[in-house]
Design a protein around this motif. Structure first.
Motif, mmCIF file in Angstrom:
data_model
loop_
_atom_site.group_PDB
_atom_site.id
_atom_site.type_symbol
_atom_site.label_atom_id
_atom_site.label_comp_id
_atom_site.label_asym_id
_atom_site.label_seq_id
_atom_site.Cartn_x
_atom_site.Cartn_y
_atom_site.Cartn_z
ATOM 1 N N UNK A 1 0.842 -1.202 0.000
ATOM 2 C CA UNK A 1 0.000 0.000 0.000
ATOM 3 C C UNK A 1 0.875 1.249 0.000
ATOM 4 N N UNK A 2 1.860 1.294 0.884
ATOM 5 C CA UNK A 2 2.754 2.455 0.945
ATOM 6 C C UNK A 2 3.537 2.613 -0.356
ATOM 7 N N UNK A 3 3.982 1.494 -0.917
ATOM 8 C CA UNK A 3 4.707 1.533 -2.188
ATOM 9 C C UNK A 3 3.859 2.073 -3.316
ATOM 10 N N UNK A 4 2.585 1.728 -3.323
ATOM 11 C CA UNK A 4 1.665 2.236 -4.345
ATOM 12 C C UNK A 4 1.611 3.762 -4.278
ATOM 13 N N UNK A 5 1.496 4.299 -3.078
ATOM 14 C CA UNK A 5 1.460 5.753 -2.929
ATOM 15 C C UNK A 5 2.748 6.376 -3.450
ATOM 16 N N UNK A 6 3.883 5.802 -3.077
ATOM 17 C CA UNK A 6 5.172 6.336 -3.500
ATOM 18 C C UNK A 6 5.369 6.288 -5.008
ATOM 19 N N UNK A 7 5.034 5.151 -5.610
ATOM 20 C CA UNK A 7 5.203 4.995 -7.059
ATOM 21 C C UNK A 7 4.337 5.974 -7.839
ATOM 22 N N UNK A 8 3.168 6.289 -7.328
ATOM 23 C CA UNK A 8 2.238 7.177 -8.021
ATOM 24 C C UNK A 8 2.437 8.646 -7.665
ATOM 25 N N UNK A 9 3.372 8.913 -6.745
ATOM 26 C CA UNK A 9 3.650 10.290 -6.370
ATOM 27 C C UNK A 9 2.623 10.885 -5.420
ATOM 28 N N UNK A 10 1.864 10.042 -4.732
ATOM 29 C CA UNK A 10 0.897 10.513 -3.741
ATOM 30 C C UNK A 10 1.586 10.529 -2.385
ATOM 31 N N UNK A 11 1.406 11.603 -1.637
ATOM 32 C CA UNK A 11 2.025 11.696 -0.319
ATOM 33 C C UNK A 11 1.088 11.126 0.742
ATOM 34 N N UNK A 12 1.649 10.431 1.708
ATOM 35 C CA UNK A 12 0.901 9.963 2.876
ATOM 36 C C UNK A 12 1.234 10.924 4.012
#
Length: 171
Positions: free
Chosen positions: A20-31
């Protein structure tokens, strides 16, 4: 930019958080914040993710999360009335003459002293992010030695969450 709080129900398997965290990172979405823990269902965990972006960004996040096999349900909590809380521990420099002043600052926040040392004390505060930020600002001049925050956890008020079916996405 709008702040979005998303509840993601996932299988409790090794590597799910990383995916899940990797998906955010790959897509350029910040958590901005992420908390994970057991849910009411055995074998499932609930992630509460806070992210910022416009409605299009949120839609993309939801679409990408839905592609992950271990994701069972996604709910944008900010679309409903919700309760959100965070916990913070704040270690403050506190020589004996300023301890009473610090205690008077802490009291209106309904925070508690969880450790008292000779030259420092640890304050525990639970509440929304504005409350915690305000307390941190007031304690700043006394010297914050260490600070930790859990990240936001949240749920909808009433029966909204329980009425959803698996794989339901709300926007």
């Amino acid at each position: 930019m709008k702040r979005h709080t998303i509840s993601v129900l996932v299988n409790n398997h090794p590597g799910v958080l990383q995916r899940v965290a990797g998906l955010f990172g790959r897509r350029g979405f910040n958590i901005d914040s992420i908390t994970v823990g057991q849910s009411e269902e055995p074998g499932l965990s609930r992630m509460i993710i806070v992210t910022s972006g416009d409605d299009k960004t949120l839609e993309q996040v939801q679409k990408q999360l839905n592609k992950l096999i271990d994701v069972i349900q996604i709910v944008e909590l900010t679309a409903y009335p919700l309760v959100d809380r965070e916990l913070s521990l704040i270690k403050v420099s506190a020589v004996s003459k300023v301890k009473p002043v610090i205690l008077s600052i802490v009291e209106p926040f309904r925070a508690s002293i969880v450790d008292l040392g000779l030259e420092s004390l640890i304050i525990q505060v639970v509440g929304d992010q504005d409350k915690i930020n305000s307390l941190i600002e007031l304690l700043g001049p006394y010297g914050i030695l260490e600070l930790t925050r859990t990240g936001l956890t949240a749920m909808t008020r009433g029966e909204v969450q329980g009425d959803l079916q698996p794989n339901t996405t709300l926007t």
